[in-house]
Write an enzyme that holds these catalytic residues in place. Sequence first.
Site, PDB file in Angstrom:
ATOM      1  N   GLU A 124       0.846  -1.197   0.000  1.00 10.84           N
ATOM      2  CA  GLU A 124       0.000   0.000   0.000  1.00 10.84           C
ATOM      3  C   GLU A 124       0.879   1.243   0.000  1.00 10.84           C
ATOM      4  O   GLU A 124       1.827   1.292   0.773  1.00 10.84           O
ATOM      5  CB  GLU A 124      -0.898   0.042   1.246  1.00 10.84           C
ATOM      6  CG  GLU A 124      -1.860   1.238   1.198  1.00 10.84           C
ATOM      7  CD  GLU A 124      -2.769   1.339   2.427  1.00 10.84           C
ATOM      8  OE1 GLU A 124      -2.611   0.561   3.371  1.00 10.84           O
ATOM      9  OE2 GLU A 124      -3.631   2.221   2.402  1.00 10.84           O
ATOM     10  N   GLY A 264       2.910   1.929  11.068  1.00 10.09           N
ATOM     11  CA  GLY A 264       2.603   1.082  12.221  1.00 10.09           C
ATOM     12  C   GLY A 264       2.401  -0.371  11.841  1.00 10.09           C
ATOM     13  O   GLY A 264       3.006  -1.265  12.424  1.00 10.09           O
ATOM     14  N   MET A 266       0.203  -3.105   8.582  1.00 15.85           N
ATOM     15  CA  MET A 266      -0.485  -3.171   7.299  1.00 15.85           C
ATOM     16  C   MET A 266      -1.453  -4.348   7.258  1.00 15.85           C
ATOM     17  O   MET A 266      -1.103  -5.466   7.611  1.00 15.85           O
ATOM     18  CB  MET A 266       0.577  -3.278   6.186  1.00 15.85           C
ATOM     19  CG  MET A 266       0.002  -3.332   4.797  1.00 15.85           C
ATOM     20  SD  MET A 266      -0.931  -1.829   4.413  1.00 15.85           S
ATOM     21  CE  MET A 266      -2.173  -2.499   3.326  1.00 15.85           C
ATOM     22  N   GLU A 267      -2.658  -4.049   6.779  1.00 15.45           N
ATOM     23  CA  GLU A 267      -3.790  -4.975   6.876  1.00 15.45           C
ATOM     24  C   GLU A 267      -3.890  -6.003   5.743  1.00 15.45           C
ATOM     25  O   GLU A 267      -4.998  -6.470   5.441  1.00 15.45           O
ATOM     26  CB  GLU A 267      -5.084  -4.154   6.919  1.00 15.45           C
ATOM     27  CG  GLU A 267      -5.467  -3.437   5.596  1.00 15.45           C
ATOM     28  CD  GLU A 267      -5.031  -1.984   5.517  1.00 15.45           C
ATOM     29  OE1 GLU A 267      -4.052  -1.597   6.198  1.00 15.45           O
ATOM     30  OE2 GLU A 267      -5.655  -1.220   4.748  1.00 15.45           O
ATOM     31  N   HIS A 300      -6.941  -2.310  14.964  1.00 17.44           N
ATOM     32  CA  HIS A 300      -7.071  -1.516  13.735  1.00 17.44           C
ATOM     33  C   HIS A 300      -6.879  -2.395  12.484  1.00 17.44           C
ATOM     34  O   HIS A 300      -7.730  -2.405  11.588  1.00 17.44           O
ATOM     35  CB  HIS A 300      -6.040  -0.377  13.757  1.00 17.44           C
ATOM     36  CG  HIS A 300      -6.068   0.502  12.553  1.00 17.44           C
ATOM     37  ND1 HIS A 300      -6.695   1.725  12.540  1.00 17.44           N
ATOM     38  CD2 HIS A 300      -5.545   0.343  11.310  1.00 17.44           C
ATOM     39  CE1 HIS A 300      -6.558   2.276  11.346  1.00 17.44           C
ATOM     40  NE2 HIS A 300      -5.860   1.454  10.573  1.00 17.44           N
ATOM     41  N   GLU A 301      -5.774  -3.113  12.444  1.00 10.81           N
ATOM     42  CA  GLU A 301      -5.497  -3.912  11.246  1.00 10.81           C
ATOM     43  C   GLU A 301      -6.522  -5.034  11.088  1.00 10.81           C
ATOM     44  O   GLU A 301      -6.965  -5.334   9.977  1.00 10.81           O
ATOM     45  CB  GLU A 301      -4.080  -4.483  11.275  1.00 10.81           C
ATOM     46  CG  GLU A 301      -2.965  -3.453  11.471  1.00 10.81           C
ATOM     47  CD  GLU A 301      -3.054  -2.237  10.568  1.00 10.81           C
ATOM     48  OE1 GLU A 301      -3.542  -2.354   9.432  1.00 10.81           O
ATOM     49  OE2 GLU A 301      -2.638  -1.142  11.014  1.00 10.81           O
ATOM     50  N   HIS A 304      -9.751  -3.762   9.620  1.00  8.12           N
ATOM     51  CA  HIS A 304      -9.683  -3.502   8.182  1.00  8.12           C
ATOM     52  C   HIS A 304     -10.204  -4.683   7.359  1.00  8.12           C
ATOM     53  O   HIS A 304     -10.547  -4.512   6.197  1.00  8.12           O
ATOM     54  CB  HIS A 304      -8.240  -3.236   7.748  1.00  8.12           C
ATOM     55  CG  HIS A 304      -7.822  -1.793   7.769  1.00  8.12           C
ATOM     56  ND1 HIS A 304      -8.605  -0.788   7.247  1.00  8.12           N
ATOM     57  CD2 HIS A 304      -6.700  -1.187   8.218  1.00  8.12           C
ATOM     58  CE1 HIS A 304      -7.964   0.375   7.373  1.00  8.12           C
ATOM     59  NE2 HIS A 304      -6.808   0.167   7.967  1.00  8.12           N
ATOM     60  N   GLU A 323      -9.706   4.383   6.326  1.00  4.79           N
ATOM     61  CA  GLU A 323      -8.905   4.758   7.497  1.00  4.79           C
ATOM     62  C   GLU A 323      -9.715   5.500   8.557  1.00  4.79           C
ATOM     63  O   GLU A 323      -9.587   5.224   9.747  1.00  4.79           O
ATOM     64  CB  GLU A 323      -7.671   5.561   7.075  1.00  4.79           C
ATOM     65  CG  GLU A 323      -6.688   4.778   6.197  1.00  4.79           C
ATOM     66  CD  GLU A 323      -6.214   3.453   6.804  1.00  4.79           C
ATOM     67  OE1 GLU A 323      -6.403   3.228   8.018  1.00  4.79           O
ATOM     68  OE2 GLU A 323      -5.654   2.635   6.037  1.00  4.79           O
TER      69      GLU A 323
END
Length: 864
Positions: A124, A264, A266-267, A300-301, A304, A323
């Site tokens: 990404e 931080g 990546m999903e 968070h990830e 996603h 996001e």
Amino acid sequence: MNKPQAKYLKDYKAPDYRIESTDLTFMLVPDATMVTNIMHIVAKPETVSEAPLILYGTDLNLVSLKLDGVELSTADYVIDGEELKITKLPSDFMLQVVTKVNAAANTSLNGLYVSSGNFCTQCEPHGFRAITYFIDRPDNLSTFTTTIIGDKTDYPVLLSNGNLIDSGESDNGQHWAKWQDPFLKPSYLFALVAGKLDLLEDEFITMSDRKVTLHLYVDPGEVDKAKHAMESLKHAMRWDEEKYGREYDLDIFMIVAVRDFNMGAMENKGLNVFNSAYILANGETATDLDFELILRVVGHEYFHNWSGNRVTCRDWFQLSLKEGLTVFRDQTFTEDFTSPAIKRIDDVNLLRTHQFAEDSGPMAHPVLPKSYIEMNNFYTVTIYEKGAELIRMMHTLLGDELYRKATDLYFARNDGEAVTIEDFVKAMEDASGKDLRHFRRWYDQAGTPQVTVVSEYDAGKKTFSLNIQQYTPETPDKLEKLPLHIPIAVGLLNNNGAEILPTTVLEITEAEQTFTFDNIKEKPVLSLLRGFTAPIKLSYAYQDSDLALLLAHDTDTFARYEAAQQLAHRQLDKLVQAYQENKTLEVDKSYLLALLQVAQTKFSDKAFQGLLLSLPGEKLLLERAQQPDLDAMHAAYQFLRRSIAEYLQDDLLTLYKKNKISGAYENNQEANAKRRLKNTALGYLSLLDDGKLAIEQYQTANNMTDSMAALHAINHHNTSARDEAMANFKERWAAEPLVMDKWFALQASANSDKVLKRIAILQEDPLFNIKNPNSARSLIGSFAGNNLAQFHAANGNGYRFLAEQILRLDKINPQIAARMLMPFAPWRKLDDNRQKLIAEQLERIAETEGLSADSFEVVSKLRA
Ligand code: TRP
Ligand code: ZN
């Protein structure tokens, strides 16, 4: 110089072709990995015949290109910059691309690279095109099959997205694994990891009773530090089922922690890759805040998987679609697992300090930007944090139930598609029947709205009315600002501090509106913007005594905290003025008494008590000031801190002792809260005792939170005790890179005129590695971002140092270099001398031959 070109949202056009399936084979060799990419491509029904196929590639070493098995010659295609164009194509064909990639030499950490001897990827937004030619844009959804072939001893673990469908041994000590991802996804969610990794294994039973295997991979020997991340993952999986009805979809979910990572985490579908800073933790090496960040980022990830992967973005202008929503989800998730009041205050502080600064400076942009040069520069606090505030406002406007109905509709309607922010807002509107016409403007307008409230009490009619006006200041795009739809939660208290109107949400939709409350028997005290329901700047002519009453009695924790902050700002403003006028500095007794009362009141939430006793950060003062006088602000700040320490000394010491925990470290809400209050007290007390108490705490601490708090408290002292503690810490933790990053950050943020000399020495330290983003951020980023006094030293040495480091980093890692330019952003509001000094450095950067597009875009905007 060839200037990089901007891309515009208005130019969006769907591609003419679609890559339906992608079959990749990687033959791993660090400096020469062969990537074979076989794509099944079809023309879209609406595509005119002979329309060219456009594939994207960045600096690729193309080995061969075959169409339906036939090698293409250079006459059959054109390569122009990043684009490879092929014309005269059938409507359904196979295209094979072979490229050779040097991962070992890739210091940009974008695409395929090597970290600690392991292969990994970051795709990404545009990393996939650094691996192979592809329709590398999020509106091309394809299935992926990935075969990885590599040396068995160097790369025992071979991972990619989806399910492992086959594996085996081959000649010369090689082995292979074949992964298949059944879900359609854009190329930015592709991932590959190969290397020596230890595994922490667990499982999760989903709400429909499916078993999901959970694999967390870390560097050898680090498994004992992965347990908290694993627990966080299971919490996140359950929470998403309960709060959003979202179930995980594959049979396996993997996380890999790597040391070298630009952001931080990546999903990537089914295979999240993390900066190890957001995975590895135990009580000895990680602070309470680290534990919280791990919970947050793992959540968070994971989130996603639905908000980003199952429903993805049509184009990168829509980045906040995934996001903003995912940050809102991770914020509320973290609120549920820690303390909602504290977490909200921390998030608002982050927003005000960084996003408000971005929104009022040269980098201001709407949550839905209209153009960009380098997409990597748009992973900003505006897209992430302001974007999350917009989702939060819709949640406030709709209420829990309708919000959930709307997210259900959004996921059902758009599952498996690449959509726009408008699709999200439309789902909110359709599910709730709420008119969001004026709300949509939040996405298009940059700048923080300024809201002014004037109240009037009519004793005869027993009415209390509020006149509310809004306006948004001009931003660099010079676009006209229209009134926004703003939810403002208010409450009313009487003069004894009792609540006479519970929280009520006022909806502002016009430039000016008046709201009247009836039956108000006496002139009330207004509690405003409870819970910080909107990302705005508010002004209301409070009496100091009103603020003191809110601080003591408001039922809303945010408003109560805000009252303490407003009182502090007033003291600071007065002190700055006194300093400028060469008058004696003096703090109001009433303010100190209000704080004393906080110190003497019993609070069930100790962290909240600690927050009420804390001053706003110095960076926030810089953001708030129109024409900051840095020297006066620093003097005022020091004076106020010392005055509080002196006036509250006995009670602070009592709080310190009472909240000291004996026994083993535990990471739970109550223990964390006690440490937070105790360490707030320590910060003040260390101003008075030459750091004696802090040294004692450092020597007896059994956890990283207390060790770091002790070092923080004495970091600015020019004493041998401070230097000895720092040396001791380094010796103790030299083998732990994440802990050493904390140490480098401390060294760089010390307010000492020796700091640049120390940094120069530290840059030669074998434990410092400029190629590692965590390391670079710790030393260089902390100096420029957290050491206001020394970075802004009037001799310009801080500015010169940063410029040199940016130029050095730009050759290694443009993404990181461009971000390091941010501390220069507020330069135009500084004094003439500092403006001149910064202008020189910006010019020097801008005129450097071969500057990356990343740094070029930022430096151009800063100078515009
Ligand atoms: N999508 C990632 C996240 O928010 C962000 C990210 C990770 C990223 N690595 C990146 C963005 C590299 C740009 C470049 O969770
Ligand atoms: Zn994200």
